[in-house]
Design a protein around this motif. Structure first.
Motif, PDB file in Angstrom:
ATOM      1  N   ALA A 104       0.814  -1.219   0.000  1.00 52.42           N
ATOM      2  CA  ALA A 104       0.000   0.000   0.000  1.00 52.42           C
ATOM      3  C   ALA A 104       0.843   1.262   0.000  1.00 52.42           C
ATOM      4  O   ALA A 104       0.321   2.359  -0.197  1.00 52.42           O
ATOM      5  N   GLY A 105       2.141   1.122   0.220  1.00 53.72           N
ATOM      6  CA  GLY A 105       2.993   2.301   0.250  1.00 53.72           C
ATOM      7  C   GLY A 105       4.459   1.932   0.245  1.00 53.72           C
ATOM      8  O   GLY A 105       4.837   0.770   0.461  1.00 53.72           O
ATOM      9  N   TYR A 106       5.296   2.943  -0.018  1.00 54.90           N
ATOM     10  CA  TYR A 106       6.739   2.716  -0.118  1.00 54.90           C
ATOM     11  C   TYR A 106       7.434   3.980   0.369  1.00 54.90           C
ATOM     12  O   TYR A 106       7.279   5.055  -0.215  1.00 54.90           O
ATOM     13  N   VAL A 107       8.194   3.871   1.447  1.00 56.28           N
ATOM     14  CA  VAL A 107       8.953   5.013   1.961  1.00 56.28           C
ATOM     15  C   VAL A 107      10.414   4.608   2.114  1.00 56.28           C
ATOM     16  O   VAL A 107      10.722   3.450   2.417  1.00 56.28           O
ATOM     17  N   LEU A 108      11.283   5.554   1.881  1.00 61.68           N
ATOM     18  CA  LEU A 108      12.716   5.298   2.024  1.00 61.68           C
ATOM     19  C   LEU A 108      13.154   5.533   3.465  1.00 61.68           C
ATOM     20  O   LEU A 108      12.525   6.284   4.208  1.00 61.68           O
ATOM     21  N   LYS A 109      14.251   4.899   3.839  1.00 59.78           N
ATOM     22  CA  LYS A 109      14.705   4.955   5.221  1.00 59.78           C
ATOM     23  C   LYS A 109      15.294   6.306   5.613  1.00 59.78           C
ATOM     24  O   LYS A 109      15.659   6.493   6.768  1.00 59.78           O
ATOM     25  N   ASP A 110      15.361   7.242   4.663  1.00 62.52           N
ATOM     26  CA  ASP A 110      15.854   8.568   5.012  1.00 62.52           C
ATOM     27  C   ASP A 110      14.732   9.537   5.388  1.00 62.52           C
ATOM     28  O   ASP A 110      14.973  10.718   5.630  1.00 62.52           O
ATOM     29  N   VAL A 111      13.485   9.039   5.469  1.00 62.15           N
ATOM     30  CA  VAL A 111      12.375   9.924   5.830  1.00 62.15           C
ATOM     31  C   VAL A 111      12.423  10.237   7.320  1.00 62.15           C
ATOM     32  O   VAL A 111      13.027   9.506   8.111  1.00 62.15           O
ATOM     33  N   SER A 112      11.791  11.320   7.699  1.00 65.04           N
ATOM     34  CA  SER A 112      11.709  11.675   9.116  1.00 65.04           C
ATOM     35  C   SER A 112      10.725  10.743   9.817  1.00 65.04           C
ATOM     36  O   SER A 112       9.881  10.103   9.178  1.00 65.04           O
ATOM     37  N   SER A 113      10.839  10.682  11.127  1.00 61.04           N
ATOM     38  CA  SER A 113       9.918   9.829  11.879  1.00 61.04           C
ATOM     39  C   SER A 113       8.490  10.334  11.749  1.00 61.04           C
ATOM     40  O   SER A 113       7.536   9.552  11.720  1.00 61.04           O
ATOM     41  N   GLY A 114       8.336  11.654  11.619  1.00 58.32           N
ATOM     42  CA  GLY A 114       6.999  12.217  11.445  1.00 58.32           C
ATOM     43  C   GLY A 114       6.363  11.766  10.144  1.00 58.32           C
ATOM     44  O   GLY A 114       5.162  11.458  10.100  1.00 58.32           O
ATOM     45  N   GLU A 115       7.151  11.708   9.071  1.00 53.70           N
ATOM     46  CA  GLU A 115       6.615  11.272   7.788  1.00 53.70           C
ATOM     47  C   GLU A 115       6.281   9.782   7.828  1.00 53.70           C
ATOM     48  O   GLU A 115       5.282   9.347   7.256  1.00 53.70           O
ATOM     49  N   LEU A 116       7.112   9.013   8.517  1.00 54.17           N
ATOM     50  CA  LEU A 116       6.846   7.584   8.641  1.00 54.17           C
ATOM     51  C   LEU A 116       5.526   7.345   9.364  1.00 54.17           C
ATOM     52  O   LEU A 116       4.718   6.502   8.946  1.00 54.17           O
ATOM     53  N   ILE A 117       5.289   8.087  10.411  1.00 49.42           N
ATOM     54  CA  ILE A 117       4.034   7.954  11.162  1.00 49.42           C
ATOM     55  C   ILE A 117       2.853   8.357  10.296  1.00 49.42           C
ATOM     56  O   ILE A 117       1.801   7.704  10.295  1.00 49.42           O
ATOM     57  N   ASN A 118       3.028   9.423   9.512  1.00 49.43           N
ATOM     58  CA  ASN A 118       1.975   9.850   8.591  1.00 49.43           C
ATOM     59  C   ASN A 118       1.678   8.762   7.567  1.00 49.43           C
ATOM     60  O   ASN A 118       0.516   8.501   7.226  1.00 49.43           O
ATOM     61  N   ALA A 119       2.734   8.100   7.077  1.00 47.93           N
ATOM     62  CA  ALA A 119       2.560   7.017   6.105  1.00 47.93           C
ATOM     63  C   ALA A 119       1.781   5.859   6.716  1.00 47.93           C
ATOM     64  O   ALA A 119       0.889   5.280   6.077  1.00 47.93           O
ATOM     65  N   ILE A 120       2.102   5.498   7.945  1.00 43.62           N
ATOM     66  CA  ILE A 120       1.403   4.411   8.639  1.00 43.62           C
ATOM     67  C   ILE A 120      -0.080   4.739   8.785  1.00 43.62           C
ATOM     68  O   ILE A 120      -0.953   3.916   8.502  1.00 43.62           O
ATOM     69  N   ARG A 121      -0.373   5.953   9.213  1.00 39.75           N
ATOM     70  CA  ARG A 121      -1.773   6.356   9.392  1.00 39.75           C
ATOM     71  C   ARG A 121      -2.511   6.372   8.051  1.00 39.75           C
ATOM     72  O   ARG A 121      -3.680   5.972   7.970  1.00 39.75           O
ATOM     73  N   THR A 122      -1.830   6.826   7.004  1.00 41.83           N
ATOM     74  CA  THR A 122      -2.469   6.927   5.688  1.00 41.83           C
ATOM     75  C   THR A 122      -2.856   5.559   5.145  1.00 41.83           C
ATOM     76  O   THR A 122      -3.989   5.350   4.694  1.00 41.83           O
TER      77      THR A 122
END
Length: 217
Positions: A104-122
């Motif tokens: 459902a999504g793809y994020v790179l390991k250089d993202v901020s923790s805030g963006e990672l949390i946003n991705a999880i919620r999305t």
């Protein structure tokens, strides 16, 4: 007062320090709970059966069973679980393969923790999420050959709008508010889109929208 549902997250990575760091950050976030950790895809599938997570946050490169194989198995065996890829690989072929596997999504390991949390919620809310670098890589090939436009005899204008909003990560409720229609109407549009395009997954619809330039960065 209604109790807020906690998003149950299963972490999957073969590096213990990575697991510990992500676990520590997510556990401090209200509304998110880490229910377990796994070191490879096979362990993740076994853990998912016991723990029933809502979201699996998973790397690609792992021993025994990698993230690609595991995502395919999750899509088949546990379609209700949302898979979010967290990887260091930014090559387009990796991202496309994961989309095709049902992620459902793809994020790179250089993202901020805030963006990672946003991705999880999305992704938990039914949307899709791609970090900026992943999206840039995914769109890179569109600078050469022109993309095919959406055939008007396939989707109506309203269906194209719904598909665009879905691909941008909006939930059914958010689309209903945006278009001032009922959630049931959104669900009907969504089902019609799937039937017309012969695409049954949210990730597949996102890929279609990207390839047909319904979505802009």
């Amino acid at each position: 007062m209604t109790e807020t549902k906690v998003i149950r997250v299963l972490l999957v990575d073969d590096h213990p320090l990575v697991l510990e760091g992500i676990n520590a950050r997510l556990e401090s976030e209200e509304g998110i709970g880490v229910v377990g950790c796994a070191g490879n895809g096979q362990e993740a599938l076994e853990a998912a059966k016991r723990l029933q997570p809502d979201v699996v946050l998973m790397d690609i490169s792992m021993p025994v069973m990698n993230g690609l194989e595991a995502a395919q198995r999750f899509h088949t065996d546990y379609p209700q679980i949302r898979v979010l890829i967290l990887s260091m690989h930014d090559k387009r072929e990796y991202i496309v393969k994961m989309i095709q596997s049902g992620a459902a999504g793809y994020v790179l390991k250089d993202v901020s923790s805030g963006e990672l949390i946003n991705a999880i919620r999305t992704v938990h809310n039914g949307g899709t999420y791609f970090s900026a670098s992943a999206s840039q890589s995914l769109f890179s090939s569109f600078d050469q050959p022109p993309a095919e436009t959406v055939s008007e005899d396939k989707l109506t204008q309203r269906e194209q709008t719904v598909l665009k909003l879905l691909a941008e990560g909006s939930s059914n409720k958010e689309i209903a508010r945006t278009l001032d229609i009922s959630v049931r109407t959104v669900e009907t549009h969504r089902q019609n889109i799937k039937q017309k395009l012969n695409i049954q997954t949210a990730a597949g619809l996102t890929k279609y929208a990207i390839e047909h330039r319904l979505v802009e960065l």
